[in-house]
Design a protein around this motif. Structure first.
Motif, PDB file in Angstrom:
ATOM      1  N   LYS A  92     -26.089  34.874 -32.296  1.00 55.11           N
ATOM      2  CA  LYS A  92     -26.684  34.564 -33.600  1.00 55.11           C
ATOM      3  C   LYS A  92     -28.131  34.079 -33.494  1.00 55.11           C
ATOM      4  O   LYS A  92     -28.432  33.105 -32.802  1.00 55.11           O
TER       5      LYS A  92
ATOM      6  N   VAL B 122     -27.099  38.803 -36.403  1.00 56.14           N
ATOM      7  CA  VAL B 122     -25.778  38.251 -36.062  1.00 56.14           C
ATOM      8  C   VAL B 122     -24.919  39.400 -35.546  1.00 56.14           C
ATOM      9  O   VAL B 122     -24.636  40.343 -36.291  1.00 56.14           O
TER      10      VAL B 122
ATOM     11  N   ASP C  84     -20.940  29.004 -40.583  1.00 56.68           N
ATOM     12  CA  ASP C  84     -22.394  28.970 -40.709  1.00 56.68           C
ATOM     13  C   ASP C  84     -22.746  27.582 -41.238  1.00 56.68           C
ATOM     14  O   ASP C  84     -21.860  26.863 -41.722  1.00 56.68           O
TER      15      ASP C  84
ATOM     16  N   VAL D  79     -20.119  35.642 -30.674  1.00 50.94           N
ATOM     17  CA  VAL D  79     -21.092  36.099 -31.656  1.00 50.94           C
ATOM     18  C   VAL D  79     -22.458  35.644 -31.151  1.00 50.94           C
ATOM     19  O   VAL D  79     -22.621  34.508 -30.727  1.00 50.94           O
TER      20      VAL D  79
ATOM     21  N   ARG E  14     -29.405  36.427 -42.135  1.00 48.54           N
ATOM     22  CA  ARG E  14     -29.624  36.908 -40.765  1.00 48.54           C
ATOM     23  C   ARG E  14     -28.688  38.065 -40.441  1.00 48.54           C
ATOM     24  O   ARG E  14     -29.061  39.003 -39.746  1.00 48.54           O
ATOM     25  N   GLY E  15     -27.450  37.969 -40.979  1.00 49.27           N
ATOM     26  CA  GLY E  15     -26.470  39.018 -40.723  1.00 49.27           C
ATOM     27  C   GLY E  15     -26.984  40.377 -41.160  1.00 49.27           C
ATOM     28  O   GLY E  15     -27.003  41.330 -40.390  1.00 49.27           O
TER      29      GLY E  15
END
Ligand code: GDP
Ligand code: MN
Length: 387
Positions: free
Chosen positions: A45, A59, A205, A43, A53-54
């Motif tokens: 990030k 992400v 996270d 991933v 953020r996703g």
């Protein structure tokens, strides 16, 4: 002080919380090297001090080198709600069976730590709290006894986690509480805390805020401050031991004592102005301190006028006046200053200022008068002759 996700995870790992292996990088090439090291899939990030953020595209899963290049290239430099991405965290990707939520914070009104937990993780927890409050478990902890294993098991079980991972979730909660307590955090949060198909419980996270006032007890944590994203003037003020907070307006404010500075902000706002900062020169402000403070105020180029509000107590107004005169000799400010001196040796202070005949310095007798003058000056209006 808020930590980036990966820094929070490093703290988690030190306290026995399970996290995935990963590496922080700042370039696409390093992202590729890091991905090979942690193993595909990975991933990619964005490391910024802001959530969501996703959703913002920060992400991304990458199955191979081409995808790492693509995502790292896109995410580096990306703006996420005003935060520019300069660092990426490349982490070995996890398979997810369930996403939970867990946090520890201080409930000031109850004067106790509060553990929150929900099986509805991975999403906005405020939404869960609002729409399905019964799914958010809130449990206070006796600060002297700490969070016991039995209490943690109860939280997990009341929260409705799958029976086979109650123990794993309880371990995670106890560890999260330990991070909160031992690192002097004000908040430790995991969203999502995941269960993998292999039934492993892991922090995917992290959100960690450390108490600045306790940082001196944690020399290891002091280097974690995200100085690149910190306002350069605020950083300088911190180094010089001055209380300074940058605000968005154009009127520089200096007072002695936090209470006086706060009321100064209020009267300036009431007079229709917009403060550019909060600056507390502190008690016993000597000439050197005043000089330093003027320098800091003017380092912000948005400042169009400055209000000096000094109430003499231990701080003597004549000393402040001397500091101001010395500062003007050094710095030669191009913006107008309104000065209100009241309290210990104020007459002497005002006399010194008058005799120095500083250009562009206006005297005021009361706080309201000072606020009105500075607001007018910032707007480019004339307020009569300097004094
Ligand atoms: P946030 O959006 O800033 O909270 O960033 P998160 O680190 O929570 O990531 C957002 C979402 O991306 C998570 O809720 C997951 O659904 C997903 N995600 C993050 N890491 C992984 C991973 O290793 N595997 C999978 N399948 N999804 C992940
Ligand atoms: Mn998250």
């Amino acid at each position: 002080m808020d930590l980036l996700e990966y820094q929070g995870k490093q703290l988690f790992a030190r306290h026995g919380l399970r996290v995935s292996q990963g590496l922080p990088v700042t370039t696409v090439e390093d992202a590729v090297t890091a991905a090979a090291e942690v193993g595909y899939p990975v991933v990619v990030k964005a490391q910024v001090l802001i959530g969501g953020r996703g959703k913002a595209g920060g992400v991304k899963l990458a199955a191979d080198e081409t995808e790492v290049r693509e995502h790292a290239g896109n995410i580096l430099g990306m703006d996420i709600k005003g935060h520019t991405v300069r660092t990426l965290w490349i982490e070995h990707a996890s398979d997810i069976a369930s996403e939970y939520y867990a946090s520890v914070l201080l409930d000031r009104s109850a004067k106790k730590p509060l553990v929150m937990f929900s099986v509805e993780g991975g999403v906005d927890i405020e939404e869960v709290a609002e729409q399905t409050p019964e799914k958010l478990i809130r449990r206070h902890v006796d600060p002297l006894a700490g969070l016991s294993r039995a209490e943690a098991v109860e939280i997990a079980s009341d929260g409705g986690v799958d029976a086979d991972v109650i123990e794993g979730v309880a371990d995670a909660l106890v560890a999260l509480y330990e991070v909160w307590l031992q690192e002097d955090a004000t908040l430790t949060e995991i969203n999502p805390l995941i269960v993998t198909p292999e039934r492993e419980v892991k922090a995917l996270d992290s959100k960690v805020s450390l108490d600045d006032n306790a940082l001196y007890r944690h020399p290891d944590n002091q280097s974690l401050s995200d100085s690149e994203n910190e306002d350069p003037i605020e950083r300088r003020a911190k180094e010089e031991g001055v209380q300074y907070v940058k605000l968005d307006g154009d009127i520089g404010i200096l007072g002695n004592g936090a209470g006086l500075v706060m009321s100064t902000l209020d009267v300036v706002a009431q007079a229709g102005g917009s403060p550019a900062n909060f600056l507390d020169a502190g008690g016993g402000s000597n000439a050197e301190k005043i000089e330093q403070a003027v320098d800091l105020l003017l380092a912000n180029h948005a400042v169009k006028a400055v209000l000096f509000n000094i109430f003499g107590g231990i701080t003597r107004c004549d000393e402040v006046a001397q500091g101001l005169i010395a500062a003007f000799e050094q710095i030669k400010p191009s913006v107008p200053f309104v000065v209100r001196l009241d309290g210990t040796n104020d007459v002497e202070g005002r006399r010194l200022l008058q005799e120095a005949e500083l250009p562009n310095v206006y005297a005021a007798k009361t706080m309201n008068e000072a606020a009105e003058k500075v607001v007018a000056l910032a707007a480019g209006q004339s307020v009569g002759a300097p004094a």
